[in-house]
Design a protein around this motif. Structure first.
Motif, PDB file in Angstrom:
ATOM      1  N   ARG A 129      43.988  43.949  38.181  1.00 43.93           N
ATOM      2  CA  ARG A 129      44.737  44.453  39.331  1.00 43.93           C
ATOM      3  C   ARG A 129      44.292  43.781  40.625  1.00 43.93           C
ATOM      4  NH1 ARG A 129      45.324  47.796  43.518  1.00 43.93           N
ATOM      5  NH2 ARG A 129      47.443  48.646  43.707  1.00 43.93           N
ATOM      6  N   ASP A 130      42.977  43.596  40.793  1.00 42.81           N
ATOM      7  CA  ASP A 130      42.476  42.929  41.993  1.00 42.81           C
ATOM      8  C   ASP A 130      43.052  41.518  42.112  1.00 42.81           C
ATOM      9  OD1 ASP A 130      41.029  45.161  42.626  1.00 42.81           O
ATOM     10  OD2 ASP A 130      39.055  44.277  42.240  1.00 42.81           O
ATOM     11  N   GLU A 131      43.146  40.804  41.003  1.00 42.76           N
ATOM     12  CA  GLU A 131      43.737  39.466  41.022  1.00 42.76           C
ATOM     13  C   GLU A 131      45.196  39.519  41.476  1.00 42.76           C
ATOM     14  OE1 GLU A 131      43.352  37.422  37.331  1.00 42.76           O
ATOM     15  OE2 GLU A 131      41.219  37.061  37.574  1.00 42.76           O
ATOM     16  N   TYR A 132      45.918  40.501  40.963  1.00 45.00           N
ATOM     17  CA  TYR A 132      47.325  40.660  41.353  1.00 45.00           C
ATOM     18  C   TYR A 132      47.428  40.894  42.861  1.00 45.00           C
ATOM     19  CZ  TYR A 132      52.094  42.474  41.523  1.00 45.00           C
ATOM     20  OH  TYR A 132      53.417  42.670  41.835  1.00 45.00           O
ATOM     21  N   MET A 133      46.602  41.784  43.397  1.00 45.51           N
ATOM     22  CA  MET A 133      46.658  42.089  44.823  1.00 45.51           C
ATOM     23  C   MET A 133      46.245  40.890  45.661  1.00 45.51           C
ATOM     24  SD  MET A 133      47.968  45.052  44.855  1.00 45.51           S
ATOM     25  CE  MET A 133      47.928  45.252  46.635  1.00 45.51           C
ATOM     26  N   HIS A 134      45.295  40.100  45.184  1.00 49.31           N
ATOM     27  CA  HIS A 134      44.912  38.881  45.900  1.00 49.31           C
ATOM     28  C   HIS A 134      46.097  37.931  45.989  1.00 49.31           C
ATOM     29  CE1 HIS A 134      40.380  38.628  46.502  1.00 49.31           C
ATOM     30  NE2 HIS A 134      40.606  39.875  46.104  1.00 49.31           N
ATOM     31  N   ASN A 135      46.849  37.817  44.921  1.00 48.02           N
ATOM     32  CA  ASN A 135      47.994  36.896  44.895  1.00 48.02           C
ATOM     33  C   ASN A 135      49.093  37.317  45.862  1.00 48.02           C
ATOM     34  OD1 ASN A 135      46.828  35.226  42.958  1.00 48.02           O
ATOM     35  ND2 ASN A 135      47.751  36.334  41.245  1.00 48.02           N
ATOM     36  N   ILE A 136      49.399  38.614  45.910  1.00 47.51           N
ATOM     37  CA  ILE A 136      50.484  39.034  46.811  1.00 47.51           C
ATOM     38  C   ILE A 136      49.997  39.188  48.256  1.00 47.51           C
ATOM     39  CG2 ILE A 136      51.763  40.152  44.947  1.00 47.51           C
ATOM     40  CD1 ILE A 136      50.886  42.854  46.083  1.00 47.51           C
ATOM     41  N   ASN A 176      41.317  45.552  50.928  1.00 46.30           N
ATOM     42  CA  ASN A 176      41.520  46.951  50.507  1.00 46.30           C
ATOM     43  C   ASN A 176      42.240  47.104  49.175  1.00 46.30           C
ATOM     44  OD1 ASN A 176      44.458  47.004  50.976  1.00 46.30           O
ATOM     45  ND2 ASN A 176      43.958  46.998  53.163  1.00 46.30           N
ATOM     46  N   LYS A 177      42.786  46.000  48.613  1.00 44.33           N
ATOM     47  CA  LYS A 177      43.469  46.007  47.308  1.00 44.33           C
ATOM     48  C   LYS A 177      44.625  47.013  47.235  1.00 44.33           C
ATOM     49  CE  LYS A 177      40.178  43.227  45.835  1.00 44.33           C
ATOM     50  NZ  LYS A 177      39.208  43.306  46.938  1.00 44.33           N
ATOM     51  N   GLY A 218      45.374  55.581  43.206  1.00 45.40           N
ATOM     52  CA  GLY A 218      45.419  56.106  44.569  1.00 45.40           C
ATOM     53  C   GLY A 218      45.836  55.108  45.626  1.00 45.40           C
ATOM     54  N   CYS A 219      46.429  54.001  45.224  1.00 44.25           N
ATOM     55  CA  CYS A 219      46.820  52.962  46.182  1.00 44.25           C
ATOM     56  C   CYS A 219      48.176  53.262  46.830  1.00 44.25           C
ATOM     57  CB  CYS A 219      46.892  51.614  45.483  1.00 44.25           C
ATOM     58  SG  CYS A 219      45.283  51.035  44.903  1.00 44.25           S
ATOM     59  N   LEU A 220      48.395  52.627  47.974  1.00 45.06           N
ATOM     60  CA  LEU A 220      49.682  52.720  48.656  1.00 45.06           C
ATOM     61  C   LEU A 220      50.603  51.576  48.268  1.00 45.06           C
ATOM     62  CD1 LEU A 220      48.457  53.577  52.262  1.00 45.06           C
ATOM     63  CD2 LEU A 220      49.217  55.156  50.482  1.00 45.06           C
ATOM     64  N   ALA A 221      50.027  50.505  47.722  1.00 43.56           N
ATOM     65  CA  ALA A 221      50.818  49.314  47.394  1.00 43.56           C
ATOM     66  C   ALA A 221      50.356  48.739  46.066  1.00 43.56           C
ATOM     67  CB  ALA A 221      50.672  48.266  48.491  1.00 43.56           C
ATOM     68  N   GLY A 222      51.294  48.044  45.412  1.00 44.20           N
ATOM     69  CA  GLY A 222      50.979  47.370  44.166  1.00 44.20           C
ATOM     70  C   GLY A 222      51.151  48.256  42.953  1.00 44.20           C
ATOM     71  N   PRO A 223      51.136  47.638  41.776  1.00 40.90           N
ATOM     72  CA  PRO A 223      51.272  48.385  40.523  1.00 40.90           C
ATOM     73  C   PRO A 223      50.013  49.179  40.191  1.00 40.90           C
ATOM     74  CG  PRO A 223      51.688  46.011  40.242  1.00 40.90           C
ATOM     75  CD  PRO A 223      51.016  46.199  41.552  1.00 40.90           C
ATOM     76  N   VAL A 224      50.131  50.070  39.221  1.00 41.82           N
ATOM     77  CA  VAL A 224      48.964  50.652  38.574  1.00 41.82           C
ATOM     78  C   VAL A 224      48.755  49.851  37.290  1.00 41.82           C
ATOM     79  CG1 VAL A 224      50.323  52.428  37.352  1.00 41.82           C
ATOM     80  CG2 VAL A 224      47.877  52.766  37.724  1.00 41.82           C
ATOM     81  N   PHE A 225      47.508  49.498  37.027  1.00 43.86           N
ATOM     82  CA  PHE A 225      47.155  48.728  35.837  1.00 43.86           C
ATOM     83  C   PHE A 225      46.373  49.613  34.872  1.00 43.86           C
ATOM     84  CE2 PHE A 225      48.520  45.162  38.155  1.00 43.86           C
ATOM     85  CZ  PHE A 225      48.441  44.004  37.380  1.00 43.86           C
ATOM     86  N   ALA A 226      46.453  49.305  33.600  1.00 40.16           N
ATOM     87  CA  ALA A 226      45.658  50.001  32.593  1.00 40.16           C
ATOM     88  C   ALA A 226      45.259  49.012  31.515  1.00 40.16           C
ATOM     89  CB  ALA A 226      46.433  51.164  31.971  1.00 40.16           C
ATOM     90  N   ALA A 227      44.160  49.318  30.839  1.00 43.82           N
ATOM     91  CA  ALA A 227      43.678  48.461  29.759  1.00 43.82           C
ATOM     92  C   ALA A 227      43.302  49.303  28.555  1.00 43.82           C
ATOM     93  CB  ALA A 227      42.478  47.640  30.220  1.00 43.82           C
ATOM     94  N   ALA A 228      43.361  48.679  27.404  1.00 45.78           N
ATOM     95  CA  ALA A 228      42.891  49.270  26.149  1.00 45.78           C
ATOM     96  C   ALA A 228      41.934  48.274  25.509  1.00 45.78           C
ATOM     97  CB  ALA A 228      44.061  49.560  25.213  1.00 45.78           C
TER      98      ALA A 228
END
Length: 203
Positions: A149-156, A168-169, A26-36
């Protein structure tokens, strides 16, 4: 203080089971992440739970535990540009598929948070509504997807502090929406997620 109800393992004929979940739909910015995540058949952790029910500190502590104790795990993402091209729902499934592709030992059964899934190869699967609050491997996947994903958003966020991504991530907070209306979009924004004042509309 909310009581944490211990989660369960979801066994399907002793098949090697991977739990999957995504973060950032539901974000406006950044990738969507997924894990298995694949746990041992007898795995148990009384404090593992849905990432949304845990503090950031607890999520990161559990991420270390998950990565040490899982038989296998993988995290993958789908970019904002790809999301715009194929839509967020398909992008979420694609991120899960990419995570499954990255497992060193292929899964034999998949359990997914939610009520829909695009089949992966020919593997059997189960969709479980609120599965991240019911089953260990899905909860673990939710934690990995969220923390990565939070780490990615912190970096950008360093590049564009005015959008408040540290807080807001990439989600549609008032501050984030107002920044878009005032300053426009960055290359990290999903162009098909349109912001109007005062309502947010997703196309």
């Amino acid at each position: 203080m909310q009581e944490i109800v211990p989660l369960l393992s979801f066994f399907q004929n002793d098949l090697r089971e991977a739990g999957c979940d995504e973060a950032g739909r539901g974000c406006l910015a950044g990738p969507v992440f997924a894990a298995a995540v694949v746990f041992p058949l007898d795995y148990y952790n009384p404090i593992l739970n849905d990432s949304k029910k845990l503090s950031e500190k607890k999520r990161h502590a559990l991420r270390t535990v998950i990565e040490q104790e899982a038989l296998d795990f993988a995290v993958a993402s789908v970019s904002a540009e790809e999301i715009d091209r194929i839509n967020i729902h398909q992008a979420s499934y694609l991120a899960m598929h990419r995570a499954l592709d990255m497992l060193k030992t292929p899964a034999e059964y998949i359990i997914v948070d939610g009520n829909k899934f695009v089949p992966y190869q020919t593997l059997p699967y189960s969709c479980i509504v609120k599965g991240d609050g019911k089953y260990l491997s899905i909860a673990a996947a939710s934690i990995l997807a969220k923390t990565y994903r939070d780490e990615y958003m912190h970096n950008i966020a360093v590049e564009h502090p005015e959008y408040d991504w540290l807080s807001n991530k990439g989600y549609p907070t008032i501050k984030h929406r107002n920044a878009i209306l005032e300053l426009g979009l960055t290359p990290h924004h999903r162009k098909t997620f349109r912001v109007t004042d005062p309502q947010l509309r997703l196309f």
